[in-house]
Design a protein around this motif. Structure first.
Motif, PDB file in Angstrom:
ATOM      1  N   HIS A 199       0.661  -1.321  -0.063  1.00  6.40           N
ATOM      2  CA  HIS A 199      -0.153   0.172  -0.248  1.00  6.40           C
ATOM      3  C   HIS A 199       0.722   1.412  -0.089  1.00  6.40           C
ATOM      4  O   HIS A 199       1.068   1.921   1.077  1.00  6.40           O
ATOM      5  CB  HIS A 199      -0.902  -0.087   1.182  1.00  6.40           C
ATOM      6  CG  HIS A 199      -2.068   0.875   1.050  1.00  6.40           C
ATOM      7  ND1 HIS A 199      -3.156   0.802   1.911  1.00  6.40           N
ATOM      8  CD2 HIS A 199      -2.218   1.856   0.170  1.00  6.40           C
ATOM      9  CE1 HIS A 199      -3.989   1.575   1.657  1.00  6.40           C
ATOM     10  NE2 HIS A 199      -3.600   2.274   0.330  1.00  6.40           N
ATOM     11  N   GLY A 200       1.323   1.467  -1.338  1.00  5.76           N
ATOM     12  CA  GLY A 200       2.184   2.640  -1.362  1.00  5.76           C
ATOM     13  C   GLY A 200       1.635   3.911  -0.820  1.00  5.76           C
ATOM     14  O   GLY A 200       2.577   4.614  -0.032  1.00  5.76           O
ATOM     15  N   TYR A 201       0.343   4.462  -0.914  1.00  2.00           N
ATOM     16  CA  TYR A 201       0.233   5.532  -0.237  1.00  2.00           C
ATOM     17  C   TYR A 201       0.070   5.699   1.275  1.00  2.00           C
ATOM     18  O   TYR A 201       0.209   6.613   1.827  1.00  2.00           O
ATOM     19  CB  TYR A 201      -1.333   5.754  -0.832  1.00  2.00           C
ATOM     20  CG  TYR A 201      -1.624   6.580  -2.179  1.00  2.00           C
ATOM     21  CD1 TYR A 201      -1.037   8.238  -2.049  1.00  2.00           C
ATOM     22  CD2 TYR A 201      -1.481   6.028  -3.307  1.00  2.00           C
ATOM     23  CE1 TYR A 201      -1.316   8.676  -3.459  1.00  2.00           C
ATOM     24  CE2 TYR A 201      -1.368   6.652  -4.509  1.00  2.00           C
ATOM     25  CZ  TYR A 201      -1.465   7.891  -4.517  1.00  2.00           C
ATOM     26  OH  TYR A 201      -1.083   8.578  -5.619  1.00  2.00           O
ATOM     27  N   ILE A 209      -3.877   2.486 -15.396  1.00  4.20           N
ATOM     28  CA  ILE A 209      -3.169   3.142 -14.205  1.00  4.20           C
ATOM     29  C   ILE A 209      -3.713   2.989 -12.977  1.00  4.20           C
ATOM     30  O   ILE A 209      -4.899   3.309 -12.648  1.00  4.20           O
ATOM     31  CB  ILE A 209      -2.969   4.571 -14.624  1.00  4.20           C
ATOM     32  CG1 ILE A 209      -2.236   4.872 -15.789  1.00  4.20           C
ATOM     33  CG2 ILE A 209      -2.089   5.161 -13.499  1.00  4.20           C
ATOM     34  CD1 ILE A 209      -2.362   6.262 -16.316  1.00  4.20           C
ATOM     35  N   PHE A 210      -3.217   1.979 -12.147  1.00  3.04           N
ATOM     36  CA  PHE A 210      -3.843   1.545 -10.734  1.00  3.04           C
ATOM     37  C   PHE A 210      -2.824   1.579  -9.576  1.00  3.04           C
ATOM     38  O   PHE A 210      -1.689   1.438  -9.814  1.00  3.04           O
ATOM     39  CB  PHE A 210      -4.595   0.230 -10.749  1.00  3.04           C
ATOM     40  CG  PHE A 210      -5.702   0.055 -11.797  1.00  3.04           C
ATOM     41  CD1 PHE A 210      -6.934   0.163 -11.247  1.00  3.04           C
ATOM     42  CD2 PHE A 210      -5.613  -0.112 -13.015  1.00  3.04           C
ATOM     43  CE1 PHE A 210      -8.076   0.064 -11.919  1.00  3.04           C
ATOM     44  CE2 PHE A 210      -6.580  -0.170 -13.958  1.00  3.04           C
ATOM     45  CZ  PHE A 210      -8.137  -0.166 -13.255  1.00  3.04           C
ATOM     46  N   GLY A 211      -3.408   1.889  -8.426  1.00  2.00           N
ATOM     47  CA  GLY A 211      -2.518   2.375  -7.235  1.00  2.00           C
ATOM     48  C   GLY A 211      -2.275   0.873  -6.510  1.00  2.00           C
ATOM     49  O   GLY A 211      -2.430   0.789  -5.336  1.00  2.00           O
ATOM     50  N   TYR A 212      -2.364  -0.606  -7.209  1.00  2.12           N
ATOM     51  CA  TYR A 212      -2.098  -1.557  -6.638  1.00  2.12           C
ATOM     52  C   TYR A 212      -0.562  -1.719  -6.882  1.00  2.12           C
ATOM     53  O   TYR A 212       0.139  -1.380  -7.707  1.00  2.12           O
ATOM     54  CB  TYR A 212      -3.041  -2.489  -7.410  1.00  2.12           C
ATOM     55  CG  TYR A 212      -4.542  -2.204  -7.023  1.00  2.12           C
ATOM     56  CD1 TYR A 212      -4.731  -2.122  -5.754  1.00  2.12           C
ATOM     57  CD2 TYR A 212      -5.305  -1.798  -8.188  1.00  2.12           C
ATOM     58  CE1 TYR A 212      -6.307  -1.759  -5.550  1.00  2.12           C
ATOM     59  CE2 TYR A 212      -6.626  -1.748  -8.089  1.00  2.12           C
ATOM     60  CZ  TYR A 212      -6.949  -1.456  -6.596  1.00  2.12           C
ATOM     61  OH  TYR A 212      -8.472  -1.192  -6.398  1.00  2.12           O
ATOM     62  N   GLU A 213      -0.320  -3.078  -6.203  1.00  2.00           N
ATOM     63  CA  GLU A 213       1.009  -3.500  -6.230  1.00  2.00           C
ATOM     64  C   GLU A 213       1.044  -5.155  -6.806  1.00  2.00           C
ATOM     65  O   GLU A 213       0.116  -5.753  -6.666  1.00  2.00           O
ATOM     66  CB  GLU A 213       1.824  -3.545  -4.978  1.00  2.00           C
ATOM     67  CG  GLU A 213       2.165  -1.979  -4.477  1.00  2.00           C
ATOM     68  CD  GLU A 213       1.204  -1.545  -3.946  1.00  2.00           C
ATOM     69  OE1 GLU A 213       1.232  -0.163  -3.925  1.00  2.00           O
ATOM     70  OE2 GLU A 213       0.272  -2.122  -3.588  1.00  2.00           O
ATOM     71  N   SER A 255      -3.658  -3.249  -1.857  1.00  2.00           N
ATOM     72  CA  SER A 255      -3.583  -4.465  -2.394  1.00  2.00           C
ATOM     73  C   SER A 255      -3.716  -5.812  -1.202  1.00  2.00           C
ATOM     74  O   SER A 255      -2.780  -6.515  -1.246  1.00  2.00           O
ATOM     75  CB  SER A 255      -2.018  -4.835  -3.225  1.00  2.00           C
ATOM     76  OG  SER A 255      -1.823  -3.718  -4.202  1.00  2.00           O
ATOM     77  N   THR A 256      -4.753  -5.632  -0.526  1.00  2.00           N
ATOM     78  CA  THR A 256      -5.089  -6.648   0.356  1.00  2.00           C
ATOM     79  C   THR A 256      -6.400  -7.208   0.342  1.00  2.00           C
ATOM     80  O   THR A 256      -7.282  -6.647  -0.548  1.00  2.00           O
ATOM     81  CB  THR A 256      -4.625  -6.019   1.731  1.00  2.00           C
ATOM     82  OG1 THR A 256      -5.646  -4.808   2.034  1.00  2.00           O
ATOM     83  CG2 THR A 256      -3.165  -5.376   1.781  1.00  2.00           C
TER      84      THR A 256
END
Length: 757
Positions: A210-212, A469-473, A514-515
């Protein structure tokens, strides 16, 4: 859809990141380096509980080549971290609470100099009593580990009158179940590269789910605005929840800013063992009663979870466990209480299954014991007590109705492995076989009351690539492959047309974590919302450039085609160059939550039925998994290969949970230091037959699409193995991992041979 290791063709594709991974070409974040970088190391407490009298760093600072030595006094912002409850010190001020606690950190020109600097730091400790038992920790006489005491969180749920219902029960089963302190054991241990940039910015290359959230926490610690920090979080060499919280990031970031140089930190396995998160060890007491027909009248549960020295997401794991010890069954009355307790043991936290593994091991153990007491088929007993589609969820909350529970029950009921369990469970000398099954209802998403954002973007880049473009890993679960396949199948693009952009806070929107088995479903939902506007815009711009009506154009592989798809009229590169303005669309929405206001209660569930066949060697007590069948109702399958991989991978972790894995501790000290004593299942242990039946049906009008499968493959295996062992040996076990000594016995024919009879 039946999936197994021999399935191929059709929608099965080579993963975009697959070739580089298997050939070793892929550079993970911990593989990165920079010219002139320093090596960071962390000094950790050798004691599970001690007061800090003084920290002497002068000798370390004098060593040539050592560029920084920092303590708590050098933390410019909040000297604490934790996603929800920031109670863990970055660098301890006056007390250490477990042997992984960080006291100081250094940056030096070589690993050897960094190690020498750590050895040169002198810390004066006063040893304090060790609190290593979560039951004793709740005593008023126990030393307080935190200002509020040793209880992190208490929760309870009840419905009906339990004592009254127990008085009318024909049969009552009481049992206490115990589960281990499992380790994530990712191949890539925690680490990262931290680079100070011009203008006071910091770039963090460090694996996280979770980068953010990492960026938010680092901003608090460093005293910087969030926009001054860039977090690059993919690709990752495994996580399973263990890299959801901060680990090396605070130390690398602080050292980089203090020295003005890039700093790399990468944990050894021992460092990962003592400082990394573990699955919460739990003790779950259950008392469950049924009437003469087999209907469950009363269910009482008590849960004690050892959260270790700090909170992490211990409260949330406990809430999930409370929900899932009730699970997919109906009760006339139910009463559950749970407590998560601080100890001086290693820190427990997020782990694949998130408390569901412990809960289902206990709950399904009860179901098997009750069925036996009744003389009833265990699968029929589950059907008799199963929740109906119109029933509320385990906590009385409104949930999305599906037929998933009955569908997976039906699928297993006719599976040959289950139907032939009596014939295939014959004994041969000291080798005995048995078959067991388990039933699982597992919630997706973070649950009611917890911020759970989702969303994403689609853009036509200047070079003609369609960017998703998504904020997932990507940490091995196949997210990139799944997203690519959805773009191909749902939009008509070719694989070479798309570019996946993930895991970089400078580039991606806040898509949530991403959980919690949520990423695939939220990508699908985002694409559903973006598809119409984005494709219409592409066609509109193409129509303008080509002077052809939009209804005569189609989106396809390589670009815009005529409506019969026999002529490519405009490539995406040409479209990007000719467009009047940037083509980009974004969506943002919350993960679906139950309107019933019960904190942590889930709205979407995945269902699974699991059967396994095991072989028990009565001479050694060792258990071998021979076959496994998973029926999984999770809605439409986005990526068959990834779906199977998730179930296989989860089941592999569950085999370790059931049979071999436990980070043993004694008085707060790890007895396990490396993989020579911590035994994870190898390919030889997991090479039995596996079959996955994916049930894709959803009720008409269901708008929620695919449910998560990232965790459910790990949840039902342990109770199924325990039941299979009982069927093979007649020995019921209530503690994991299964102790081979409890199963060892000398067969009668060998005894006679020794005695000369």
């Amino acid at each position: 859809m039946i999936l197994n290791r021999t399935t191929s063709g059709g929608r099965w594709r080579i993963r975009p990141d697959g070739p580089d991974k298997v050939t070793g070409k892929l550079a993970y974040l911990t593989d990165m380096s920079r010219e002139g970088m320093l090596i960071g190391r962390v000094l950790r407490s050798p004691h599970p509980h001690a007061g800090i009298v003084a920290i002497h760093t002068d000798n370390a600072r004098k060593i040539p080549g050592v560029h920084a030595v920092i303590t708590h006094a050098d933390v410019p912002g909040l000297n604490r971290f934790g996603i929800v409850n920031p109670d863990q010190p970055v660098l301890c001020e006056d007390r250490v609470r477990f042997i992984g606690d960080a006291v100081a950190a250094v940056a030096a020109e070589t690993p050897e100099l960094a190690a020498l600097a750590l050895e040169s730091i002198e810390v004066e400790y006063v040893l304090l009593p060790v609190v290593d038992d979560p039951v004793q920790a709740q005593s008023k006489l126990s030393p307080k580990l935190h200002p509020g005491g040793n209880v992190l969180h208490r929760t309870q749920y009840g419905e009906g009158k339990v004592e009254k219902e127990f008085s009318g029960c024909k049969h009552i089963v009481e049992e206490t179940y115990m589960t281990p302190r499992q380790m994530h054991t990712y191949m890539e241990t925690e680490g990262g590269l931290f680079i100070p940039e011009e203008g006071g910015r910091l770039t963090v290359y460090s694996p996280t789910q979770h980068g953010y959230k990492d960026r938010m926490q680092l901003a608090r610690i460093l005293g910087l605005p969030e926009f001054n920090i860039r977090v690059v979080s993919s690709p990752i060499g495994g996580s399973f929840g263990g890299k959801d919280e901060l680990n090396v990031q605070p130390y690398g970031a602080l050292l980089a800013l203090v020295t003005g140089k890039p700093v790399k930190i990468h944990h050894s396995r021992w460092e990962s063992v003592r400082a990394g998160l573990k699955r919460h060890p739990m003790t779950i007491k259950m008392r469950t009663g049924v009437d003469g027909e087999g209907r469950i009248l009363a269910h009482r549960v008590s849960i004690i979870a050892d959260t270790g020295a700090y909170a992490t997401l211990g409260a949330e794991v406990l809430n999930f466990c409370v929900e899932h010890v009730i699970g997919p069954y109906r009760y006339e009355s139910v009463e559950v209480e749970g407590v998560s307790v601080y100890t001086n043991n290693g820190v427990s936290g997020e782990f694949r299954g998130f408390g569901g593994n412990q809960a289902i091991f206990a709950l399904e153990g009860q179901m098997d014991r009750l069925a036996e007491r009744l003389g009833m088929d265990p699968w029929e007993f589950r059907l008799l007590n199963m929740r109906k589609p119109e029933d509320p969820g385990p906590l009385g909350q409104e949930i999305v109705r599906t037929d998933g529970a009955k569908q997976v029950w039906d699928a297993l009921a006719v599976n040959p492995l289950w139907l032939q369990r009596q014939e295939t469970s014959k004994s041969e000398h000291w080798i005995r076989r048995g078959t067991g099954a388990a039933f699982v209802m597992h919630g997706s998403g973070l649950g009611f009351g917890i911020p759970d954002p989702a969303g994403g973007m689609l853009a036509l880049a200047a070079d003609g690539k369609i960017e998703a473009i998504f904020g997932y890993e990507e940490f091995g679960q196949g997210l990139i492959a799944t997203l690519e396949l959805m773009l191909i199948e749902q939009f008509g693009f070719g694989a070479d047309d798309v570019r996946i952009v993930i895991g970089d806070t400078d580039l991606v929107p806040h898509s949530g974590s991403s959980t919690a088995s949520r990423a695939t479903g939220m990508m699908w939902k985002s694409l559903q919302k973006l598809r119409g506007p984005f494709l219409n815009r592409l066609l509109k711009e193409a129509s303008s450039l080509l002077s052809i009506p939009t209804e005569s154009l189609r989106v396809g592989i390589g670009g815009i085609w005529n409506d019969t798809q026999d002529h490519l009229l405009l490539t995406y590169g040409q479209l990007a160059q000719g467009a009047t303005e940037e083509i980009i669309y974004q969506t943002h929405f919350p993960f679906p939550a139950s309107p019933t206001k019960r904190i942590g209660a889930h709205y979407l569930y995945t269902y699974a039925a699991v059967a396994v066949q095991v072989e028990v060697n009565m001479l050694t007590g060792r258990v071998k998994l021979l076959k496994q069948v998973h029926a999984v109702a999770a809605g439409p399958v986005m990526n068959p290969q990834g779906f199977l991989g998730q179930i296989e991978g989860g089941s592999g972790m569950a085999v370790g949970f059931a049979l071999t894995e436990d980070s043993d501790m004694d008085k707060g000290v790890y007895l396990t230091r490396n993989l020579d004593t911590y035994l994870i299942p190898s390919w030889a242990d997991l090479n039995g037959e596996i079959e996955v039946q994916a049930i894709e049906d959803l009720p008409e009008g269901d708008e929620h699409g695919p449910r998560g499968v990232g965790e459910i493959g790990s949840v039902g295996i342990a109770p199924a193995i325990a039941e299979a062992v009982y069927q093979a040996t007649g020995k019921r076990l209530n503690k994991l991992p299964i102790d081979p000594e409890l199963l060892q016995e000398v067969p009668e024919f060998l005894t006679k041979a020794v005695d000369g009879r």
